[in-house]
Design a protein around this motif. Structure first.
Motif, PDB file in Angstrom:
ATOM      1  N   LYS A  58       0.839  -1.206   0.000  1.00  8.11           N
ATOM      2  CA  LYS A  58       0.000   0.000   0.000  1.00  8.11           C
ATOM      3  C   LYS A  58       0.871   1.252   0.000  1.00  8.11           C
ATOM      4  CE  LYS A  58      -4.159   0.538   1.789  1.00  8.11           C
ATOM      5  NZ  LYS A  58      -5.256   0.547   2.739  1.00  8.11           N
ATOM      6  N   PHE A  59       1.955   1.230   0.777  1.00  7.49           N
ATOM      7  CA  PHE A  59       2.892   2.354   0.804  1.00  7.49           C
ATOM      8  C   PHE A  59       3.447   2.613  -0.593  1.00  7.49           C
ATOM      9  CE2 PHE A  59       7.449   3.491   0.996  1.00  7.49           C
ATOM     10  CZ  PHE A  59       7.343   4.780   1.494  1.00  7.49           C
ATOM     11  N   ALA A  60       3.875   1.544  -1.286  1.00  8.74           N
ATOM     12  CA  ALA A  60       4.437   1.699  -2.631  1.00  8.74           C
ATOM     13  C   ALA A  60       3.400   2.269  -3.593  1.00  8.74           C
ATOM     14  CB  ALA A  60       4.964   0.357  -3.134  1.00  8.74           C
ATOM     15  N   VAL A  61       2.160   1.814  -3.492  1.00  3.77           N
ATOM     16  CA  VAL A  61       1.090   2.362  -4.333  1.00  3.77           C
ATOM     17  C   VAL A  61       0.921   3.849  -4.054  1.00  3.77           C
ATOM     18  CG1 VAL A  61      -1.404   2.326  -4.754  1.00  3.77           C
ATOM     19  CG2 VAL A  61      -0.129   0.175  -4.618  1.00  3.77           C
ATOM     20  N   SER A  64       3.252   6.136  -5.785  1.00  6.03           N
ATOM     21  CA  SER A  64       3.110   6.103  -7.251  1.00  6.03           C
ATOM     22  C   SER A  64       3.991   5.062  -7.911  1.00  6.03           C
ATOM     23  CB  SER A  64       3.378   7.484  -7.851  1.00  6.03           C
ATOM     24  OG  SER A  64       2.423   8.399  -7.383  1.00  6.03           O
ATOM     25  N   ALA A  65       4.130   3.920  -7.262  1.00  6.01           N
ATOM     26  CA  ALA A  65       4.889   2.807  -7.828  1.00  6.01           C
ATOM     27  C   ALA A  65       3.924   1.655  -8.114  1.00  6.01           C
ATOM     28  CB  ALA A  65       5.969   2.354  -6.857  1.00  6.01           C
ATOM     29  N   ILE A  66       4.399   0.718  -8.912  1.00  5.98           N
ATOM     30  CA  ILE A  66       3.663  -0.515  -9.176  1.00  5.98           C
ATOM     31  C   ILE A  66       4.407  -1.611  -8.415  1.00  5.98           C
ATOM     32  CG2 ILE A  66       2.910  -2.155 -10.918  1.00  5.98           C
ATOM     33  CD1 ILE A  66       3.084   0.203 -12.944  1.00  5.98           C
ATOM     34  N   PRO A  67       3.897  -2.017  -7.258  1.00  5.89           N
ATOM     35  CA  PRO A  67       4.626  -2.979  -6.428  1.00  5.89           C
ATOM     36  C   PRO A  67       4.342  -4.430  -6.775  1.00  5.89           C
ATOM     37  CG  PRO A  67       2.697  -2.223  -5.255  1.00  5.89           C
ATOM     38  CD  PRO A  67       2.714  -1.491  -6.581  1.00  5.89           C
ATOM     39  N   PHE A  68       5.328  -5.278  -6.495  1.00  3.93           N
ATOM     40  CA  PHE A  68       5.176  -6.725  -6.633  1.00  3.93           C
ATOM     41  C   PHE A  68       5.794  -7.381  -5.406  1.00  3.93           C
ATOM     42  CE2 PHE A  68       6.689 -10.914  -8.089  1.00  3.93           C
ATOM     43  CZ  PHE A  68       5.460 -11.466  -8.406  1.00  3.93           C
ATOM     44  N   LYS A  99      12.884  -8.051 -13.594  1.00  6.12           N
ATOM     45  CA  LYS A  99      12.016  -7.264 -14.466  1.00  6.12           C
ATOM     46  C   LYS A  99      11.568  -5.955 -13.808  1.00  6.12           C
ATOM     47  CE  LYS A  99      10.511 -11.283 -16.998  1.00  6.12           C
ATOM     48  NZ  LYS A  99      11.530 -11.116 -17.993  1.00  6.12           N
ATOM     49  N   CYS A 100      11.948  -5.769 -12.547  1.00  4.19           N
ATOM     50  CA  CYS A 100      11.538  -4.567 -11.810  1.00  4.19           C
ATOM     51  C   CYS A 100      12.577  -3.454 -11.945  1.00  4.19           C
ATOM     52  CB  CYS A 100      11.315  -4.906 -10.338  1.00  4.19           C
ATOM     53  SG  CYS A 100       9.837  -5.898 -10.054  1.00  4.19           S
ATOM     54  N   ASP A 101      12.104  -2.219 -11.737  1.00  2.20           N
ATOM     55  CA  ASP A 101      12.983  -1.059 -11.817  1.00  2.20           C
ATOM     56  C   ASP A 101      13.813  -0.869 -10.553  1.00  2.20           C
ATOM     57  OD1 ASP A 101      12.060  -0.072 -14.408  1.00  2.20           O
ATOM     58  OD2 ASP A 101      10.188   0.377 -13.371  1.00  2.20           O
ATOM     59  N   GLU A 102      13.247  -1.259  -9.401  1.00  2.00           N
ATOM     60  CA  GLU A 102      13.922  -1.061  -8.121  1.00  2.00           C
ATOM     61  C   GLU A 102      13.565  -2.193  -7.163  1.00  2.00           C
ATOM     62  OE1 GLU A 102      13.878   3.838  -8.028  1.00  2.00           O
ATOM     63  OE2 GLU A 102      12.582   2.762  -6.649  1.00  2.00           O
ATOM     64  N   LEU A 103      14.412  -2.380  -6.158  1.00  2.00           N
ATOM     65  CA  LEU A 103      14.156  -3.290  -5.047  1.00  2.00           C
ATOM     66  C   LEU A 103      13.957  -2.432  -3.811  1.00  2.00           C
ATOM     67  CD1 LEU A 103      14.170  -6.211  -3.807  1.00  2.00           C
ATOM     68  CD2 LEU A 103      16.600  -5.827  -3.368  1.00  2.00           C
ATOM     69  N   TRP A 104      12.831  -2.584  -3.138  1.00  2.00           N
ATOM     70  CA  TRP A 104      12.568  -1.858  -1.901  1.00  2.00           C
ATOM     71  C   TRP A 104      12.628  -2.840  -0.742  1.00  2.00           C
ATOM     72  CZ3 TRP A 104       8.033   2.160  -2.622  1.00  2.00           C
ATOM     73  CH2 TRP A 104       8.391   3.071  -3.631  1.00  2.00           C
ATOM     74  N   VAL A 105      13.568  -2.628   0.170  1.00  2.00           N
ATOM     75  CA  VAL A 105      13.794  -3.502   1.314  1.00  2.00           C
ATOM     76  C   VAL A 105      13.186  -2.850   2.557  1.00  2.00           C
ATOM     77  CG1 VAL A 105      15.547  -4.654   2.707  1.00  2.00           C
ATOM     78  CG2 VAL A 105      15.958  -4.285   0.257  1.00  2.00           C
ATOM     79  N   PHE A 106      12.362  -3.626   3.269  1.00  2.00           N
ATOM     80  CA  PHE A 106      11.680  -3.089   4.447  1.00  2.00           C
ATOM     81  C   PHE A 106      12.127  -3.807   5.705  1.00  2.00           C
ATOM     82  CE2 PHE A 106       9.002  -1.832   0.967  1.00  2.00           C
ATOM     83  CZ  PHE A 106       8.567  -0.572   1.331  1.00  2.00           C
TER      84      PHE A 106
END
Length: 141
Positions: A58-61, A64-68, A99-106
């Motif tokens: 939800k944070f990524a959305v 303005s990102a498309i999260p997976f 295939k993703c633009d970035e990796l977000w580590v939480f």
């Protein structure tokens, strides 16, 4: 789409990479949303980790990102307690990571699966952003 700073032969090609990154920045400015891979714990306290992963999505959305988040998808059809099926799910996730633009580590707790995803992103020169469990950004690589 991720832009490598290396050409097909593995040699540095910073001029081409910078040009392509500028094109992507322009696309994002025009409304293209980056695809981001959500990297957070799953095993262990699965109930809590699932709740957190949904919050990170939800944070990524909202950013303005498309999260997976493969760790929310594949356990629905694969048995995470079966080592063969777990490896298959991790493999599927790695394919999507590329295939993703970035990796977000939480979070600060890096599981073995997360460490493998971070290592893969580094080897593929995929930008990595680190966030706390409260979604505060602490580092960008």
């Amino acid at each position: 789409m991720h832009i490598s700073k290396f050409n097909a032969e593995g040699y540095p090609d910073p001029t081409a990479a910078e040009a392509l990154e500028n094109i992507i920045r322009e696309e994002i400015a025009k409304g293209r949303k980056p695809c981001v891979f959500i990297c957070s714990p799953y095993a262990g306290d699965i109930k809590r980790n699932t709740i957190n992963a949904k919050r990170y999505l939800k944070f990524a959305v909202n950013e303005s990102a498309i999260p997976f988040a493969p760790h929310l998808l594949y356990p629905q059809v694969l048995d995470d307690s079966d080592p063969v099926q777990r490896r298959l799910g991790l493999f599927f996730g790695m394919v999507w990571l590329c295939k993703c633009d970035e990796l977000w580590v939480f979070g600060s707790n890096i599981s073995p699966g997360m460490a493998a995803e971070i290592d893969k992103a580094k080897r593929r020169h995929i930008p990595i952003r680190y966030f706390t469990e409260n979604c505060d950004e602490v580092e960008r690589i």
